[in-house]
Design a protein around this motif. Structure first.
Motif, PDB file in Angstrom:
ATOM      1  N   SER A   2      77.309  34.563  54.894  1.00 36.19           N
ATOM      2  CA  SER A   2      78.225  34.790  56.000  1.00 36.19           C
ATOM      3  C   SER A   2      78.077  33.703  57.052  1.00 36.19           C
ATOM      4  O   SER A   2      77.085  32.994  57.097  1.00 36.19           O
ATOM      5  CB  SER A   2      77.964  36.155  56.632  1.00 36.19           C
ATOM      6  N   LYS A   3      79.084  33.586  57.889  1.00 32.24           N
ATOM      7  CA  LYS A   3      79.020  32.667  59.014  1.00 32.24           C
ATOM      8  C   LYS A   3      77.999  33.194  60.008  1.00 32.24           C
ATOM      9  O   LYS A   3      77.699  34.385  60.016  1.00 32.24           O
ATOM     10  CB  LYS A   3      80.395  32.562  59.678  1.00 32.24           C
ATOM     11  N   PRO A   4      77.460  32.361  60.891  1.00 30.37           N
ATOM     12  CA  PRO A   4      76.504  32.845  61.888  1.00 30.37           C
ATOM     13  C   PRO A   4      77.058  34.020  62.685  1.00 30.37           C
ATOM     14  O   PRO A   4      78.229  34.024  63.059  1.00 30.37           O
ATOM     15  CB  PRO A   4      76.288  31.639  62.795  1.00 30.37           C
ATOM     16  N   PHE A   5      76.192  35.013  62.917  1.00 27.85           N
ATOM     17  CA  PHE A   5      76.481  36.252  63.622  1.00 27.85           C
ATOM     18  C   PHE A   5      77.766  36.936  63.184  1.00 27.85           C
ATOM     19  O   PHE A   5      78.506  37.470  63.947  1.00 27.85           O
ATOM     20  CB  PHE A   5      76.371  36.131  65.147  1.00 27.85           C
ATOM     21  N   GLN A   6      77.967  36.898  61.875  1.00 29.34           N
ATOM     22  CA  GLN A   6      79.090  37.604  61.289  1.00 29.34           C
ATOM     23  C   GLN A   6      78.520  38.685  60.384  1.00 29.34           C
ATOM     24  O   GLN A   6      77.555  38.439  59.661  1.00 29.34           O
ATOM     25  CB  GLN A   6      79.944  36.632  60.481  1.00 29.34           C
ATOM     26  N   ASP A   7      79.068  39.875  60.439  1.00 25.73           N
ATOM     27  CA  ASP A   7      78.596  40.975  59.614  1.00 25.73           C
ATOM     28  C   ASP A   7      78.836  40.631  58.145  1.00 25.73           C
ATOM     29  O   ASP A   7      79.973  40.446  57.732  1.00 25.73           O
ATOM     30  CB  ASP A   7      79.355  42.246  60.006  1.00 25.73           C
ATOM     31  N   PRO A   8      77.762  40.530  57.319  1.00 26.00           N
ATOM     32  CA  PRO A   8      77.932  40.123  55.924  1.00 26.00           C
ATOM     33  C   PRO A   8      78.681  41.150  55.085  1.00 26.00           C
ATOM     34  O   PRO A   8      79.262  40.813  54.065  1.00 26.00           O
ATOM     35  CB  PRO A   8      76.499  39.933  55.417  1.00 26.00           C
ATOM     36  N   ASP A   9      78.701  42.416  55.514  1.00 24.63           N
ATOM     37  CA  ASP A   9      79.372  43.449  54.736  1.00 24.63           C
ATOM     38  C   ASP A   9      80.876  43.480  54.975  1.00 24.63           C
ATOM     39  O   ASP A   9      81.638  43.814  54.079  1.00 24.63           O
ATOM     40  CB  ASP A   9      78.773  44.823  55.051  1.00 24.63           C
ATOM     41  N   THR A  10      81.305  43.173  56.171  1.00 24.05           N
ATOM     42  CA  THR A  10      82.722  43.288  56.503  1.00 24.05           C
ATOM     43  C   THR A  10      83.389  41.948  56.797  1.00 24.05           C
ATOM     44  O   THR A  10      84.596  41.882  56.929  1.00 24.05           O
ATOM     45  CB  THR A  10      82.909  44.171  57.749  1.00 24.05           C
ATOM     46  N   PHE A  20      79.099  30.021  75.710  1.00 27.41           N
ATOM     47  CA  PHE A  20      80.123  29.030  75.379  1.00 27.41           C
ATOM     48  C   PHE A  20      79.566  27.651  75.708  1.00 27.41           C
ATOM     49  O   PHE A  20      79.144  27.410  76.845  1.00 27.41           O
ATOM     50  CB  PHE A  20      81.376  29.268  76.225  1.00 27.41           C
ATOM     51  N   THR A  21      79.573  26.747  74.747  1.00 34.05           N
ATOM     52  CA  THR A  21      79.139  25.370  74.960  1.00 34.05           C
ATOM     53  C   THR A  21      80.175  24.422  74.356  1.00 34.05           C
ATOM     54  O   THR A  21      81.009  24.828  73.555  1.00 34.05           O
ATOM     55  CB  THR A  21      77.761  25.097  74.319  1.00 34.05           C
ATOM     56  N   VAL A  47      76.938  30.102  70.950  1.00 37.59           N
ATOM     57  CA  VAL A  47      75.526  30.080  70.583  1.00 37.59           C
ATOM     58  C   VAL A  47      74.876  31.401  70.994  1.00 37.59           C
ATOM     59  O   VAL A  47      75.121  31.900  72.094  1.00 37.59           O
ATOM     60  CB  VAL A  47      74.793  28.906  71.282  1.00 37.59           C
ATOM     61  N   THR A  48      74.033  31.952  70.115  1.00 37.69           N
ATOM     62  CA  THR A  48      73.316  33.197  70.416  1.00 37.69           C
ATOM     63  C   THR A  48      71.920  32.885  70.951  1.00 37.69           C
ATOM     64  O   THR A  48      71.471  31.736  70.922  1.00 37.69           O
ATOM     65  CB  THR A  48      73.153  34.064  69.155  1.00 37.69           C
ATOM     66  N   ALA A  52      71.632  30.757  66.649  1.00 35.12           N
ATOM     67  CA  ALA A  52      72.732  30.726  65.687  1.00 35.12           C
ATOM     68  C   ALA A  52      73.979  30.228  66.406  1.00 35.12           C
ATOM     69  O   ALA A  52      74.201  30.539  67.572  1.00 35.12           O
ATOM     70  CB  ALA A  52      72.967  32.112  65.095  1.00 35.12           C
ATOM     71  N   GLU A  53      74.778  29.444  65.714  1.00 34.05           N
ATOM     72  CA  GLU A  53      75.948  28.842  66.342  1.00 34.05           C
ATOM     73  C   GLU A  53      77.185  29.021  65.492  1.00 34.05           C
ATOM     74  O   GLU A  53      77.131  28.905  64.270  1.00 34.05           O
ATOM     75  CB  GLU A  53      75.708  27.355  66.567  1.00 34.05           C
ATOM     76  N   ARG A  54      78.284  29.326  66.149  1.00 33.63           N
ATOM     77  CA  ARG A  54      79.590  29.275  65.507  1.00 33.63           C
ATOM     78  C   ARG A  54      80.320  28.118  66.162  1.00 33.63           C
ATOM     79  O   ARG A  54      80.727  28.187  67.322  1.00 33.63           O
ATOM     80  CB  ARG A  54      80.362  30.577  65.691  1.00 33.63           C
ATOM     81  N   ALA A  55      80.447  27.028  65.427  1.00 39.49           N
ATOM     82  CA  ALA A  55      81.097  25.831  65.964  1.00 39.49           C
ATOM     83  C   ALA A  55      82.617  25.987  65.915  1.00 39.49           C
ATOM     84  O   ALA A  55      83.164  26.620  65.020  1.00 39.49           O
ATOM     85  CB  ALA A  55      80.672  24.607  65.155  1.00 39.49           C
TER      86      ALA A  55
END
Length: 183
Positions: A2-10, A20-21, A47-48, A52-55
């Motif tokens: 899964s993507k960073p901080f994304q629920d792997p089940d859903t 926000f950066t 960024v968490t 963990a980062e979602r770019a």
């Protein structure tokens, strides 16, 4: 995976505190609007506390916007939309919906107004840079109902709590505010 901080089940954006950066306005070639165009969007890296980062999280802002000052700000190509008290984004855009979610708690109005006065408001990347908030993903309905009584839907990351700007990012699950995850 899964993507960073994304629920792997859903595959949904899981409830998480982020900063926000690298905020900017620009075109991301991976995003097209419903007309097939590549419009200017609000783009941020999220960024968490764990790093963990979602770019390149994209928030659409509506048609007709032009990035200025190298992406530091945005203005509408129709100059009449660049004056007056309502200098947000096009109604219904993901950027406007996210901004509305930030404004949901009246207790946050003073902090948002102060940040807006300091940075020039949400059409400036500086307004968003360093923002720390709790985010979750919700399903948003829009448009008219089809013959089965269903509306179209899309997934929308929304702010569920404003922590401030350039402050510590709360640890996920830190219900008691001690900075530690649950035992």
């Amino acid at each position: 995976m899964s993507k960073p901080f994304q629920d792997p089940d859903t595959s949904e954006f899981a409830d998480v505190a982020v900063r926000f950066t690298n905020v900017r306005f620009g075109i991301n070639r991976n995003y097209r609007d419903n007309q097939g165009n590549h419009p200017v969007c609000l783009i941020a890296d999220l960024v968490t506390a764990s790093g963990a980062e979602r770019a390149d999280q994209i928030f659409s802002i509506g048609p007709g916007y032009v990035a200025i000052d190298g992406g530091a700000a945005v203005e509408h190509e129709n100059k009449k939309f660049n004056r007056g008290p309502n200098l947000g984004f096009s109604k219904g855009s993901k950027g406007a919906t996210f901004l509305d979610s930030l404004c949901a708690d009246e207790a946050d109005y003073p902090a948002l107004a102060e940040r807006g006065a300091k940075t020039g408001g949400p059409r400036n990347a500086a307004f968003w840079e360093g923002l720390v908030c709790q985010m979750d993903e919700e399903i948003i309905e829009f448009g008219k109902e089809d013959e089965h009584g269903k509306k179209k839907t899309f997934r929308q990351p929304l702010a569920t709590k404003l922590y401030g700007w350039d402050c510590e990012i709360p640890v996920d699950g830190d219900e008691d505010g001690d900075g530690l995850p649950p035992a």
